[in-house]
Design an enzyme around this catalytic site. Structure first.
Site, PDB file in Angstrom:
ATOM      1  N   ARG A   1      -0.355  88.025  43.344  1.00  0.00           N
ATOM      2  CA  ARG A   1      -1.390  87.590  44.293  1.00  0.00           C
ATOM      3  C   ARG A   1      -2.220  88.784  44.747  1.00  0.00           C
ATOM      4  O   ARG A   1      -1.686  89.850  45.064  1.00  0.00           O
ATOM      5  CB  ARG A   1      -0.746  86.940  45.515  1.00  0.00           C
ATOM      6  CG  ARG A   1       0.188  85.783  45.184  1.00  0.00           C
ATOM      7  CD  ARG A   1       0.670  85.089  46.436  1.00  0.00           C
ATOM      8  NE  ARG A   1       1.288  86.013  47.383  1.00  0.00           N
ATOM      9  CZ  ARG A   1       1.627  85.708  48.612  1.00  0.00           C
ATOM     10  NH1 ARG A   1       1.386  84.486  49.081  1.00  0.00           N
ATOM     11  NH2 ARG A   1       2.205  86.590  49.404  1.00  0.00           N
TER      12      ARG A   1
ATOM     13  N   PHE B   1       5.431  76.242  51.638  1.00  0.00           N
ATOM     14  CA  PHE B   1       6.288  77.421  51.769  1.00  0.00           C
ATOM     15  C   PHE B   1       7.760  76.992  51.851  1.00  0.00           C
ATOM     16  O   PHE B   1       8.068  76.012  52.532  1.00  0.00           O
ATOM     17  CB  PHE B   1       5.859  78.133  53.057  1.00  0.00           C
ATOM     18  CG  PHE B   1       6.262  79.559  53.157  1.00  0.00           C
ATOM     19  CD1 PHE B   1       5.777  80.498  52.265  1.00  0.00           C
ATOM     20  CD2 PHE B   1       7.110  79.983  54.171  1.00  0.00           C
ATOM     21  CE1 PHE B   1       6.137  81.828  52.370  1.00  0.00           C
ATOM     22  CE2 PHE B   1       7.467  81.312  54.288  1.00  0.00           C
ATOM     23  CZ  PHE B   1       6.986  82.233  53.385  1.00  0.00           C
TER      24      PHE B   1
ATOM     25  N   ASP C   1       0.093  73.468  58.169  1.00  0.00           N
ATOM     26  CA  ASP C   1       0.494  74.867  58.302  1.00  0.00           C
ATOM     27  C   ASP C   1      -0.721  75.726  57.954  1.00  0.00           C
ATOM     28  O   ASP C   1      -1.237  75.665  56.840  1.00  0.00           O
ATOM     29  CB  ASP C   1       1.671  75.171  57.364  1.00  0.00           C
ATOM     30  CG  ASP C   1       2.297  76.534  57.641  1.00  0.00           C
ATOM     31  OD1 ASP C   1       1.536  77.463  58.006  1.00  0.00           O
ATOM     32  OD2 ASP C   1       3.525  76.688  57.500  1.00  0.00           O
TER      33      ASP C   1
ATOM     34  N   TYR D   1       0.486  87.241  61.524  1.00  0.00           N
ATOM     35  CA  TYR D   1       0.587  88.581  60.921  1.00  0.00           C
ATOM     36  C   TYR D   1      -0.114  88.692  59.568  1.00  0.00           C
ATOM     37  O   TYR D   1      -0.117  89.750  58.974  1.00  0.00           O
ATOM     38  CB  TYR D   1       2.050  89.026  60.797  1.00  0.00           C
ATOM     39  CG  TYR D   1       2.989  88.021  60.158  1.00  0.00           C
ATOM     40  CD1 TYR D   1       3.032  87.867  58.785  1.00  0.00           C
ATOM     41  CD2 TYR D   1       3.829  87.238  60.943  1.00  0.00           C
ATOM     42  CE1 TYR D   1       3.880  86.949  58.202  1.00  0.00           C
ATOM     43  CE2 TYR D   1       4.679  86.313  60.364  1.00  0.00           C
ATOM     44  CZ  TYR D   1       4.707  86.171  58.999  1.00  0.00           C
ATOM     45  OH  TYR D   1       5.544  85.249  58.423  1.00  0.00           O
ATOM     46  N   LYS D   2      -0.673  87.586  59.075  1.00  0.00           N
ATOM     47  CA  LYS D   2      -1.378  87.650  57.782  1.00  0.00           C
ATOM     48  C   LYS D   2      -2.853  87.967  58.047  1.00  0.00           C
ATOM     49  O   LYS D   2      -3.164  89.065  58.474  1.00  0.00           O
ATOM     50  CB  LYS D   2      -1.151  86.347  57.018  1.00  0.00           C
ATOM     51  CG  LYS D   2       0.320  86.211  56.613  1.00  0.00           C
ATOM     52  CD  LYS D   2       0.676  84.869  56.027  1.00  0.00           C
ATOM     53  CE  LYS D   2       2.168  84.834  55.696  1.00  0.00           C
ATOM     54  NZ  LYS D   2       2.673  83.475  55.511  1.00  0.00           N
TER      55      LYS D   2
HETATM   56  C1  LIG Z   1       3.949  83.120  56.004  1.00  0.00           C
HETATM   57  C2  LIG Z   1       4.241  81.675  56.156  1.00  0.00           C
HETATM   58  C3  LIG Z   1       5.196  81.232  57.050  1.00  0.00           C
HETATM   59  C4  LIG Z   1       6.001  82.236  57.826  1.00  0.00           C
HETATM   60  O1  LIG Z   1       6.935  81.676  58.649  1.00  0.00           O
HETATM   61  P1  LIG Z   1       7.677  82.581  59.738  1.00  0.00           P
HETATM   62  O2  LIG Z   1       8.598  81.652  60.362  1.00  0.00           O
HETATM   63  O3  LIG Z   1       6.618  83.110  60.659  1.00  0.00           O
HETATM   64  O4  LIG Z   1       8.354  83.690  59.013  1.00  0.00           O
HETATM   65  C5  LIG Z   1       5.390  79.862  57.191  1.00  0.00           C
HETATM   66  N1  LIG Z   1       4.668  78.992  56.476  1.00  0.00           N
HETATM   67  C6  LIG Z   1       3.730  79.389  55.584  1.00  0.00           C
HETATM   68  C7  LIG Z   1       2.938  78.384  54.845  1.00  0.00           C
HETATM   69  C8  LIG Z   1       3.506  80.745  55.399  1.00  0.00           C
HETATM   70  O5  LIG Z   1       2.594  81.142  54.511  1.00  0.00           O
END
Ligand SMILES: *Cc1c(COP(=O)(O)O)cnc(C)c1O
Length: 426
Positions: A386, A127, A206, A231-232
């Protein structure tokens, strides 16, 4: 269109063991097919009720007394509750801050534990925020750390061998998403963790696209550190508090870069000299956000009750069903290409496709001009769409509807009627 697919969906829905779970979520509009639980999970009815109770009863009536009733220990008790879903011991997990901030804290801790090593390894699929955080930590430490980015050779997966070849005695830290946000590629956590340990380096996983979707066994893999958002697939709510994991034996020597009072051994002693808490609490910084923490608990209960193995089994079955329909579309419309791994063991719970008109297709799915079925998916640059499968509330017939809409959009070239860029959040 192939109507055997519909019969298959009806049959699979009627025998679905998780069918009743859908009723535990707010479904505002049955015509909306929501395939974006990989970005923001639906609202559990119990979370809605609890949020009202926390505001009206706890904050409204208990005021400061609320801290002594439930709030103070919430970060740790929720960590313990999440721990079986990620294969951790209860005292190795805590809720705090956002995923990005937690990654910053753990990357700092990992690099501090191996000060003579200067190499950080990440892959091109991680990410963007994870990339930025590592760049920022390296810059802040000013100790000559260099970041190596492992590319994907096929655009869909990353080869274990390519990670292995990048590792050496100078490697301090490897940071990877267990399931990648773009193509849904999933690593073999155990194999990769072992190769990282073989050179004496540390790994941060992660789990943002894994927890609640696929089984994770951090302890079984002897993973060092992990972070993730709630939140996912965990359905904790927009901006819900994230979590972090540190393996038990690493906690005593792990240092957070943010020395806040909630990470102190005795926050309410009001000493002027910081002493880190003995346990995982040392990774807290300030006062926990009680409102956003509260909605996580009922959501976790739903997954724990359903059982992650059942959730994962349905995810694989639904993915196979959806992929079969996508293959069918691909034969008719070769521009539509499946961009997720074919092997279910190498995949998370979303399916990604590529098409030159992806931005237009996404908009036609979400805001159809001539259909009463809206399909909520998301677009990722340059040309990915997606489809998030959340077995707790996604039905087979919804996947069939998504396929039906894709077919209509492609056959009628509906996507040409939409702008090539999308405004706002998708
Ligand atoms: C959604 C996601 C995040 C989100 O990070 P926040 O700091 O909570 O906004 C981080 N890493 C990955 C791999 C994600 O999919």
């Amino acid at each position: 269109m192939n109507n055997n697919f519909l019969a298959e969906a009806e049959s699979a829905d009627s025998t679905d063991k998780l069918k009743a779970c859908r009723e535990k979520f707010v479904i505002d509009d049955e015509q909306v097919v929501y395939l974006d639980g990989n970005s923001l999970g639906r609202l559990p009815l119990a979370s809605k009720a609890l949020a009202q109770k926390v505001v009206n009863e706890e904050w409204g009536k208990q005021l400061i007394g609320g801290w002594n009733n439930r709030w103070y220990s919430l970060s740790s008790s929720l960590g313990a509750k999440l721990s079986p879903l990620i294969g951790a011991r209860p005292h190795e997990v805590i809720f705090a801050d956002s995923t990005s901030v937690n990654l910053f804290k753990l990357a700092y801790a990992a690099l501090q534990s191996l000060p003579s090593r200067k190499k950080i390894v990440i892959d091109a699929f991680n990410f963007p925020s994870d990339h930025y955080i590592l760049q920022g930590v390296a810059q802040m430490l000013s100790a000559g750390h260099e970041i190596t980015i492992i590319p994907s050779t096929d655009g869909v997966t990353i080869k274990d061998k390519d990670i292995e070849n990048a590792l050496d005695e100078d490697t301090a830290l490897v940071c990877l998403s267990h399931v990648g946000y773009q193509t849904s590629f999933k690593y073999n956590m155990k194999a990769v963790t072992q190769m990282v340990h073989k050179v004496g380096a540390k790994i941060i996983w992660d789990l943002s696209h894994s927890a609640g979707a696929v089984p994770v066994d951090l302890n079984g893999c002897r993973a060092d550190y992990a972070v993730g958002c709630s939140y996912k697939y965990l359905n904790g709510g927009p901006g819900a508090t994230a979590y972090l994991y540190v393996r038990e034996d690493l906690i005593p020597d792990s240092q957070t870069p943010v020395w806040g009072w909630f990470g102190d051994a005795k926050p309410f002693a009001f000493n002027l000299q910081y002493t880190p808490a003995e346990g995982i609490q040392r990774f807290l910084a300030g006062t926990p956000p009680v409102l956003s923490l509260s909605t996580v608990e009922p959501a976790l209960d739903i997954i724990l009750e359903a059982g992650i193995e059942q959730v994962y089994a349905k995810s694989k079955k639904q993915s196979e069903y959806f992929l079969k329909m996508l293959e069918h579309l691909h034969h008719q419309f070769p521009d539509l290409v499946i961009a997720s791994p074919k092997d279910p063991e190498k995949r998370g719970s979303h399916i990604t496709i590529q098409h030159p008109g992806a931005a237009g297709i996404t908009q036609a799915l979400i805001k159809p001009a001539h259909s009463n079925i809206a399909v909520v998916t998301d677009f990722r640059k340059p040309n990915f769409i997606r489809f998030g499968i959340t077995p707790l509330y996604t039905s087979y017939q919804e996947l069939y509807k998504a396929y039906g809409r894709l077919y209509e959009i492609l056959v009628n070239k509906e996507y040409l009627n939409y702008p090539e860029t999308i405004k706002g959040v998708t």
